[in-house]
Design a protein around this motif. Structure first.
Motif, short mmCIF file in Angstrom:
data_model
loop_
_atom_site.label_atom_id
_atom_site.label_comp_id
_atom_site.label_asym_id
_atom_site.label_seq_id
_atom_site.Cartn_x
_atom_site.Cartn_y
_atom_site.Cartn_z
N GLY A 292 0.80 -1.21 0.00
CA GLY A 292 0.00 0.00 0.00
C GLY A 292 0.84 1.26 0.00
N PHE A 293 0.14 2.37 -0.31
CA PHE A 293 0.81 3.68 -0.35
C PHE A 293 1.03 4.19 1.07
CE2 PHE A 293 -1.17 3.26 -4.49
CZ PHE A 293 -0.18 3.71 -5.34
N PRO A 294 2.05 5.04 1.29
CA PRO A 294 3.04 5.53 0.33
C PRO A 294 4.17 4.54 0.09
CG PRO A 294 3.45 6.49 2.46
CD PRO A 294 2.22 5.66 2.62
N GLN A 295 5.04 4.87 -0.90
CA GLN A 295 6.10 3.92 -1.27
C GLN A 295 7.17 3.80 -0.19
OE1 GLN A 295 7.92 4.05 -5.10
NE2 GLN A 295 5.97 4.14 -6.21
N GLN A 296 7.24 4.75 0.72
CA GLN A 296 8.23 4.66 1.79
C GLN A 296 8.04 3.41 2.63
OE1 GLN A 296 6.62 7.30 0.69
NE2 GLN A 296 7.27 9.22 1.68
N THR A 297 6.79 2.89 2.70
CA THR A 297 6.53 1.70 3.50
C THR A 297 7.28 0.49 2.95
OG1 THR A 297 4.55 1.23 2.18
CG2 THR A 297 4.24 2.51 4.18
N VAL A 298 7.51 0.47 1.64
CA VAL A 298 8.27 -0.63 1.04
C VAL A 298 9.71 -0.60 1.53
CG1 VAL A 298 9.05 -1.66 -1.13
CG2 VAL A 298 6.76 -0.64 -0.99
N VAL A 299 10.29 0.60 1.55
CA VAL A 299 11.68 0.73 2.02
C VAL A 299 11.77 0.32 3.49
CG1 VAL A 299 13.63 2.32 2.31
CG2 VAL A 299 12.07 2.57 0.34
N VAL B 61 11.72 -3.47 3.94
CA VAL B 61 12.98 -4.15 3.60
C VAL B 61 13.99 -3.96 4.72
CG1 VAL B 61 14.93 -4.19 2.00
CG2 VAL B 61 12.58 -3.96 1.13
N VAL B 62 14.08 -2.75 5.23
CA VAL B 62 15.05 -2.46 6.29
C VAL B 62 14.73 -3.29 7.53
CG1 VAL B 62 15.93 -0.68 7.85
CG2 VAL B 62 15.58 -0.17 5.42
N LYS B 63 13.44 -3.45 7.85
CA LYS B 63 13.05 -4.22 9.02
C LYS B 63 13.15 -5.73 8.80
CE LYS B 63 9.75 -0.77 10.72
NZ LYS B 63 8.31 -0.51 10.99
N GLY B 64 13.30 -6.15 7.57
CA GLY B 64 13.38 -7.57 7.28
C GLY B 64 12.02 -8.23 7.08
N ASP B 65 10.96 -7.44 6.93
CA ASP B 65 9.64 -8.02 6.69
C ASP B 65 9.56 -8.67 5.31
OD1 ASP B 65 8.90 -7.11 9.17
OD2 ASP B 65 8.00 -5.25 8.41
N VAL B 66 10.27 -8.11 4.34
CA VAL B 66 10.36 -8.69 3.00
C VAL B 66 11.83 -8.75 2.62
CG1 VAL B 66 8.07 -7.98 2.20
CG2 VAL B 66 10.02 -6.42 1.95
N GLN B 67 12.17 -9.61 1.66
CA GLN B 67 13.57 -9.79 1.30
C GLN B 67 14.05 -8.73 0.32
OE1 GLN B 67 12.68 -14.09 0.41
NE2 GLN B 67 14.75 -14.35 1.23
N ILE B 68 13.19 -8.34 -0.62
CA ILE B 68 13.55 -7.30 -1.57
C ILE B 68 12.43 -6.29 -1.67
CG2 ILE B 68 14.98 -8.88 -2.93
CD1 ILE B 68 12.75 -8.84 -5.06
N GLY B 69 12.76 -5.10 -2.18
CA GLY B 69 11.77 -4.07 -2.39
C GLY B 69 11.87 -3.52 -3.79
N ILE B 70 10.74 -3.04 -4.31
CA ILE B 70 10.72 -2.42 -5.64
C ILE B 70 10.03 -1.08 -5.49
CG2 ILE B 70 9.92 -2.60 -8.03
CD1 ILE B 70 9.80 -5.63 -7.68
N VAL B 71 10.76 0.00 -5.81
CA VAL B 71 10.21 1.36 -5.75
C VAL B 71 10.67 2.09 -7.00
CG1 VAL B 71 10.12 1.42 -3.23
CG2 VAL B 71 12.20 2.19 -4.42
N ARG B 72 10.08 3.29 -7.21
CA ARG B 72 10.50 4.08 -8.37
C ARG B 72 11.88 4.64 -8.11
NH1 ARG B 72 8.23 9.80 -9.75
NH2 ARG B 72 10.30 9.77 -10.71
#
Length: 609
Positions: A179-186, A189-200
Motif C-alpha cells: 500500500g501507499f506511500p512507497q516509503q513503507t516498502v523501504v 525491507v530495512v526491518k526484514g519483513d520482505v527480502q527485496i523491495g521495488i520502488v520508483r
C-alpha cells in the motif's frame, strides 16, 4: 414467515448503512465551478502537496480568473472518481491506461531535475538489505518482494518487465502489496519483513537526503550506471509523469492551461530528487505501451481470471454486499419454495380426498337414480302387467282359433298367413315392451352415445300409456318427422321422461279432471332441442316453487327424489330443466339439451330401439 421477512429487512438495512459508511469514508469530491486536479499520491498527501504545489501555484498566477484545487488520490480513487475531475497528474503507465479506460488525453509531460535527457526520467529500482544473501537478479527465485501496488508502474510493472526480459521468463517472486506511500516498502525491507523491495527510481536518494534512510543498510540489485541520470536504477528509463485532460473540459481552458504549463520556469519545484523541473510538450509513450503489451495487461490482457481478480480487489466491499444480499435472497427463495411444496402436498391431499368424495357422491347418485326407477316401476306394476297381458291374450286367442280351423280342415293358406302375422305382431309388441322395461331398470355405468329423442319418447309413452288410461288421462304425443339426435345416456333420459310424466299424471288426477290430456312435444333449433311435458292440473303452489327440486321433499308421501334426480341428470348433460305455469291452468316442464356431440361420441351413431 413474518419473522423471517423482518430478519431479511434488518439485514438489508444493516448493509445499506455499511454502504453509506463506506462511501462517506472515501474522499468523494462534488463538482463545483473550480478546476479540480487529481494527483497520484504515491508518497502520501504531504509529499504530494510539496512536490506538485509549485505547478498549481504557477497555473493560478497565469490564469487568475480560474480557481484551482488539487486532490491527492490513490490509483483506485482516481479510477473511481475520474468523471469528477477536470485534470489528472499521474505516472506514465497509469496515464496510458486512463487513455483507454476514461478517454483522457495528454497535454504535457513532466521533466525532472535528475536527468539531462528530457525525454525519459522514470524507472524502477530493486534493492535488498546489505546483509541479505541475495546477491543478484538471478538469485530472486522464491524471494518475498514488497511493492506499493501491483498496478504501480515505477513501483512494480517496470521492474517486472525488466526481469522478464533479462531472465527470459516471468520472475518467481512472492509479491506482497504493502500500500501507499512507497516509503513503507523501504521500511519493510530495512526491518526484514520482505527480502527485496521495488520502488520508483530516486526514492531512495530522496529519503536519504531527508535523513529517513541510511543507504549503507541497503544494496541495489542489477544497478545500471548512467552518467546522465543521477539516481540508482535497475530498469530502463521511461517518459515522466503526464498532465491529462479529462473528457468534457472545454478546449479553450485546456489550451490556456497547456500554454501556462509550457511557460513554467525551470527550478520552480524544490524537491531535488522526485520533483520536476518544468513541463514540456507530450512525449512518446510507446515504451510504456510495450511494457503493458509484453505483460499482457489492460488493454492487452486476455486473462479473464486476472480481470475478475482485479475487479474483486477494487470492489471487495461491494462484492461482499452483493454476496450477503444474494445469500439472503436465496434463503428467502428456499423458504418460499419450502412453503410452496408443503402447501402443494396439502392441496394434493385435499384434492385426493375431494376426488374420492365426488366418486362416492356419483355412486350414491347412481344408486338413488336406480332406486327412483325401481320405485317408479313399482307404481306402474299393475299397468305394466295389463300391457303385457293384452298381447299375450291376443296371441292365445289367435293360436286357439288357428287350431280350431286346422281341426275342422277349413284353414286355407291365406287364413294361416293372416293368423300367423297377427301372432307375430303381438309377440313383437310384448318383446318391445319387455325391452323398454329392461332398459329402464338397467343398472350400469353412465355411457353416452348418439340417440334419437323420438325413440326415447316413444318407449316412455308406451310404458306410461296404460297407467294414464287407468287414471282417465290421455297422453298426446306427435313425434316430429325429422330425427332429433343428442349425445346422452338413454337410460338416464328415460328416467327423466318417466318422472315428468308421473308428476303430470299426479297433478291431473289431483285436480279431479275427467279425460285430462297430457301433451308431449319435441322441438328442435339449430343448437338445441326442447322436450316439453305439459298438464292441465292445479299447478305448483307459490310456497312450494323453491322446494320442488330439493331431495327428499314431497307433497305426495313418496321418496321425493324424482325431480331432484331429474335435475341432476339434466345438469350432467349440460342441459336445463325448468317448470313454468301454463296460461290458464297446469304446469309445463321443459328439458333443453344441446345437439352437439364430441368426435368420440359422434362415432357411435346408434339409437335405442
Amino acid at each position: 414467515m413474518r419473522g423471517f421477512l423482518q430478519r431479511i429487512v434488518c439485514v438489508v438495512l444493516f448493509l445499506a448503512v455499511l454502504v453509506v459508511l463506506q462511501l462517506t469514508a472515501s474522499p468523494v469530491f462534488a463538482r463545483s465551478d473550480m478546476v479540480r486536479v487529481g494527483i497520484l499520491s504515491y508518497r502520501g498527501s504531504l509529499e504530494t502537496q510539496r512536490t506538485w504545489a509549485p505547478t498549481i501555484e504557477h497555473l493560478q498566477r497565469e490564469l487568475p480568473d480560474v480557481e484551482f484545487s488539487y486532490l491527492p488520490l490513490t490509483l483506485q480513487q482516481i479510477a473511481e472518481q475520474a468523471d469528477q475531475l477536470d485534470f489528472i497528474i499521474t505516472n506514465p503507465g497509469h496515464s496510458f491506461q486512463l487513455e483507454r479506460i476514461a478517454g483522457v488525453s495528454r497535454i504535457a509531460s513532466a521533466r525532472s531535475h535528475v536527468n539531462k535527457n528530457e525525454m525519459h526520467d522514470l524507472g524502477s529500482v530493486i534493492f535488498t538489505r546489505t546483509d541479505s544473501g541475495i546477491t543478484g537478479l538471478t538469485k530472486l527465485k522464491g524471494a518475498s518482494a514488497g511493492v506499493v501496488s501491483t498496478e504501480a508502474f515505477g513501483g512494480y510493472l517496470a521492474a517486472k518487465h525488466s526481469l522478464q526480459q533479462s531472465l527470459g521468463d516471468e520472475p518467481d517472486l512472492r509479491v506482497k502489496p504493502l500500500g501507499f506511500p512507497q516509503q513503507t516498502v523501504v521500511e519493510a525491507v530495512v526491518k526484514g519483513d520482505v527480502q527485496i523491495g521495488i520502488v520508483r527510481a530516486c526514492l531512495l536518494e530522496s529519503m536519504s537526503a531527508a535523513g529517513k534512510l541510511d543507504k549503507t543498510q541497503i544494496r541495489v540489485l542489477g544497478q545500471q550506471y548512467d552518467p546522465e541520470f543521477a539516481c540508482a536504477r535497475t530498469t530502463e528509463l521511461y517518459p515522466g509523469w503526464a498532465f491529462l485532460k479529462v473528457p468534457g473540459v472545454s478546449p479553450q481552458l485546456a489550451t490556456r492551461i497547456t500554454q501556462a504549463l509550457l511557460s513554467m520556469p525551470d527550478g520552480a519545484c524544490t524537491d531535488e530528487w522526485l520533483g520536476h523541473a518544468n513541463w514540456i510538450a507530450p512525449v512518446s509513450y510507446a515504451a510504456v505501451e510495450r511494457v503493458y503489451r509484453d505483460l499482457a495487461l489492460y488493454p492487452y490482457n486476455k486473462d479473464l481470471r486476472q480481470i475478475l481478480k482485479d475487479w474483486v480487489e477494487r470492489n471487495y466491499f461491494l462484492l461482499g454486499v452483493i454476496i450477503l444480499l444474494s445469500g439472503a435472497f436465496l434463503l428467502h427463495v428456499g423458504h418460499v419454495e419450502f412453503l410452496v411444496r408443503r402447501r402443494s402436498r396439502q392441496l394434493e391431499t385435499a384434492s385426493d380426498k375431494l376426488a374420492n368424495a365426488l366418486q362416492r357422491n356419483l355412486m350414491l347418485e347412481s344408486e338413488l337414480a336406480h332406486a327412483g326407477r325401481v320405485s317408479s316401476m313399482n307404481i306402474l306394476a299393475s299397468s305394466l302387467a295389463h300391457d303385457l297381458k293384452q298381447p299375450l291374450g291376443a296371441i292365445s286367442t289367435f293360436a286357439h282359433s288357428l287350431r280350431q280351423r286346422l281341426d275342422r280342415g277349413t284353414a286355407d293358406e291365406e287364413t294361416l298367413q293372416k293368423q300367423l302375422t297377427r301372432i307375430s305382431e303381438q309377440a313383437n309388441r310384448a318383446s318391445d315392451f319387455i325391452n323398454s322395461m329392461r332398459s329402464f331398470l338397467n343398472k350400469q355405468p353412465e355411457a353416452r352415445r348418439r340417440v334419437d329423442l323420438r325413440d326415447l319418447a316413444d318407449e316412455t309413452v308406451m310404458l306410461m300409456r296404460t297407467f294414464a288410461a287407468k287414471h282417465a288421462c290421455q297422453l298426446q304425443w306427435n313425434p316430429p318427422h325429422e330425427p332429433v339426435f343428442v349425445c346422452c345416456d338413454d337410460v338416464q333420459l328415460r328416467q327423466v321422461m318417466v318422472v315428468l310424466l308421473q308428476n303430470a299424471l299426479d297433478a291431473t288426477v289431483e285436480a279431479g279432471l275427467e279425460d285430462g290430456v297430457i301433451s308431449i312435444q319435441l322441438e328442435q333449433t339449430a343448437e338445441a332441442c326442447e322436450l316439453m311435458v305439459c298438464d292441465q292440473g292445479a299447478g305448483i303452489p307459490k310456497k312450494l316453487e323453491d322446494k320442488v327440486f330439493e331431495p327428499f321433499y314431497s307433497s305426495k308421501g313418496s321418496l321425493g327424489l324424482g325431480l331432484a334426480t331429474a335435475l341432476s341428470i339434466v345438469d350432467s348433460h349440460d342441459g336445463e330443466l325448468t317448470l313454468k305455469p301454463m296460461l290458464e291452468a297446469g304446469t309445463c316442464a321443459t328439458v333443453r339439451l344441446p345437439l352437439s356431440c364430441s368426435q368420440t361420441e359422434g362415432n357411435h351413431d346408434t339409437t335405442t330401439s
